[in-house]
Write a protein that holds these residues in place. Structure first.
Motif, short mmCIF file in Angstrom:
data_model
loop_
_atom_site.label_atom_id
_atom_site.label_comp_id
_atom_site.label_asym_id
_atom_site.label_seq_id
_atom_site.Cartn_x
_atom_site.Cartn_y
_atom_site.Cartn_z
N ARG A 32 0.85 -1.19 0.04
CA ARG A 32 0.00 -0.07 -0.09
C ARG A 32 0.72 1.31 -0.06
N LEU A 33 2.16 1.34 0.72
CA LEU A 33 2.85 2.39 0.60
C LEU A 33 3.35 2.79 -0.56
N TYR A 34 3.83 1.63 -1.41
CA TYR A 34 4.33 1.70 -2.53
C TYR A 34 3.29 2.27 -3.56
N ALA A 51 13.52 11.75 -7.34
CA ALA A 51 13.66 10.87 -8.68
C ALA A 51 12.62 10.81 -9.23
N ARG A 52 12.64 10.95 -10.59
CA ARG A 52 11.35 10.76 -11.40
C ARG A 52 10.70 9.36 -11.59
N LEU A 53 9.72 9.33 -11.53
CA LEU A 53 8.82 8.09 -11.66
C LEU A 53 8.84 7.53 -13.21
N ARG A 54 9.35 6.57 -13.60
CA ARG A 54 9.31 6.14 -15.01
C ARG A 54 8.00 5.24 -15.41
N ALA A 55 7.77 4.55 -14.48
CA ALA A 55 6.74 3.33 -14.88
C ALA A 55 6.06 2.95 -13.43
N VAL A 56 4.84 2.11 -13.50
CA VAL A 56 4.41 1.61 -12.25
C VAL A 56 3.79 0.19 -13.14
N VAL A 57 4.34 -1.01 -12.72
CA VAL A 57 3.91 -2.40 -13.24
C VAL A 57 3.38 -2.90 -12.08
N GLU A 58 2.17 -3.52 -12.19
CA GLU A 58 1.41 -4.17 -11.46
C GLU A 58 1.20 -5.71 -12.05
N CYS A 59 1.66 -6.57 -11.36
CA CYS A 59 1.39 -8.17 -12.05
C CYS A 59 0.83 -8.89 -10.57
N GLY A 60 -0.40 -9.60 -10.68
CA GLY A 60 -0.92 -10.14 -9.63
C GLY A 60 -1.02 -9.42 -8.48
N ASP A 61 -0.42 -9.96 -7.45
CA ASP A 61 -0.35 -9.13 -6.08
C ASP A 61 0.90 -8.35 -6.01
N ALA A 64 5.59 -2.87 -8.76
CA ALA A 64 6.91 -2.38 -8.97
C ALA A 64 6.99 -0.94 -9.40
N LEU A 65 7.97 -0.23 -8.77
CA LEU A 65 8.09 1.11 -9.24
C LEU A 65 9.28 1.34 -9.87
N VAL A 66 9.26 2.01 -11.00
CA VAL A 66 10.65 2.13 -11.84
C VAL A 66 10.88 3.51 -11.96
N LEU A 67 11.95 3.93 -11.37
CA LEU A 67 12.38 5.35 -11.34
C LEU A 67 13.57 5.68 -11.74
N ASP A 68 14.18 6.92 -12.17
CA ASP A 68 15.57 7.23 -12.30
C ASP A 68 16.31 6.90 -11.43
N ALA A 69 17.72 6.48 -11.89
CA ALA A 69 18.59 6.04 -10.93
C ALA A 69 19.33 7.21 -10.53
N VAL A 70 19.53 7.63 -9.37
CA VAL A 70 20.17 9.00 -8.90
C VAL A 70 21.79 8.38 -8.76
N ALA A 71 22.74 8.83 -9.31
CA ALA A 71 24.18 8.58 -9.02
C ALA A 71 24.61 9.24 -7.66
N GLY A 72 25.07 8.61 -6.84
CA GLY A 72 25.50 9.38 -5.38
C GLY A 72 25.55 8.30 -4.44
N GLN A 73 25.53 8.94 -3.11
CA GLN A 73 25.91 8.08 -2.02
C GLN A 73 24.74 8.38 -0.97
N LEU A 174 15.73 13.60 -2.48
CA LEU A 174 14.78 12.58 -1.50
C LEU A 174 14.07 11.67 -2.31
N VAL A 175 14.42 10.37 -1.67
CA VAL A 175 13.68 9.15 -2.33
C VAL A 175 12.77 8.69 -1.29
N ASP A 176 11.90 7.55 -1.99
CA ASP A 176 10.71 7.02 -1.01
C ASP A 176 9.93 8.06 -0.22
N TRP A 177 8.85 8.23 -1.17
CA TRP A 177 7.88 9.27 -0.91
C TRP A 177 6.59 8.76 -0.61
N GLY A 178 6.67 7.64 0.13
CA GLY A 178 5.20 7.05 0.25
C GLY A 178 4.43 7.71 1.48
#
Length: 273
Positions: A32-34, A51-61, A64-73, A174-178
């Motif tokens: 639910r948080l995702y 990070a920009r959201l590229r896509a949301v994929v739902e399959c069964g239960d 999956a969230l697909v986002l830009d990969a942020v280079a860093g630490q 900032l990441v994880d915006w749930g």
């Protein structure tokens, strides 16, 4: 913090994305948080350092969230002074944004900050430190539903592992915006102050406390009250049954509440009675 896979993937064209996934079988609350995070990322303005959201994929239960990969630490743990400064900057940038329609109020994201009040009813579970301070802790956190409100965007899950310091320019993302919400402009700064102490600083506990106090020094007293309320929430939640798939989470909450006790002792005299 979630019982699901998270990975940076390289696509066929060489592009890189970050993907995280969750099933309801593993954790219905994390699933639910995702979904909440996807809803937020679709509506927050492009100026927000996320990070920009590229896509949301739902399959069964599964989702999956697909986002830009942020280079860093990640900013921590442990925190560094450089990372604290960058994180304070990103918190200020987010607070300057008026939350768009569709972002819920903070009271809906964290609906219970009455931890100290609830713990006061069952004093047998309190430590000596908590027993000495419980009345004051409960008193200063009363009314949080009112004084946390406001129109400002808040990430509302500010921790070192939810902040990436970008390679190259050293700016924070900032990441994880749930848990994103709208509320008072100091919410994320208060959460940052709490995490610097609870997660630890590479230069030790005294530096962590000093930098936390600096983060709160130009904020209203409610920011300090919120830090204390967060500690109460963690302490009370640490007494609840374990989260499915996250057997160490309650211990993590307890450890954070205990780590914040010295900072709370610094803050209590600063809050009007």
């Amino acid at each position: 913090m979630s019982p699901g896979p998270a990975a940076v993937l390289t696509l066929g064209d060489g592009d890189r994305v970050f993907v995280k996934a969750m099933s309801t079988a593993a954790s219905a609350s994390s699933h639910r948080l995702y979904q909440q995070e996807a809803d937020i990322l679709r509506i927050i303005p492009a100026i927000v350092p996320a990070a920009r959201l590229r896509a949301v994929v739902e399959c069964g239960d599964w989702i999956a969230l697909v986002l830009d990969a942020v280079a860093g630490q990640v900013a921590g743990p442990p925190w560094t002074t450089t990372a604290v400064i960058a994180a304070a900057g990103v918190c200020a940038a987010v607070a300057d944004v008026r939350a768009p329609t569709g972002v819920p109020a903070v009271v809906e994201r964290l609906p219970d900050l009455d931890g100290w009040t609830k713990l006061a009813r069952g004093r047998a579970s309190l430590s000596d430190w908590e027993s000495r301070h419980i009345e004051r802790l409960a008193a200063v956190t009363t009314g949080w539903r009112h004084w946390t409100s406001g129109p400002h965007l808040s990430h509302h899950d500010v921790r070192g592992d939810n902040i990436i310091i970008r390679a190259g320019d050293g700016r924070a993302v900032l990441v994880d915006w749930g848990y994103a919400s709208h509320g008072a402009p100091w919410l994320d700064r208060a959460l940052l102050a709490a995490d610097v102490v609870a997660a630890g600083h590479e230069d030790g506990t005294d530096t962590a406390r000093h930098q936390a106090l600096e983060l709160l020094s130009d904020q209203p007293a409610e920011a300090a009250r919120f830090v204390i309320a967060q500690a109460g929430m963690w302490r009370r939640n640490s007494t609840l049954p374990p989260h499915p798939g996250m057997p160490t989470h309650r211990r993590w909450q307890h450890q954070r509440a205990i780590a914040l006790q010295p900072l709370i002792e610094d803050l209590l005299p600063l809050i009007p009675t």
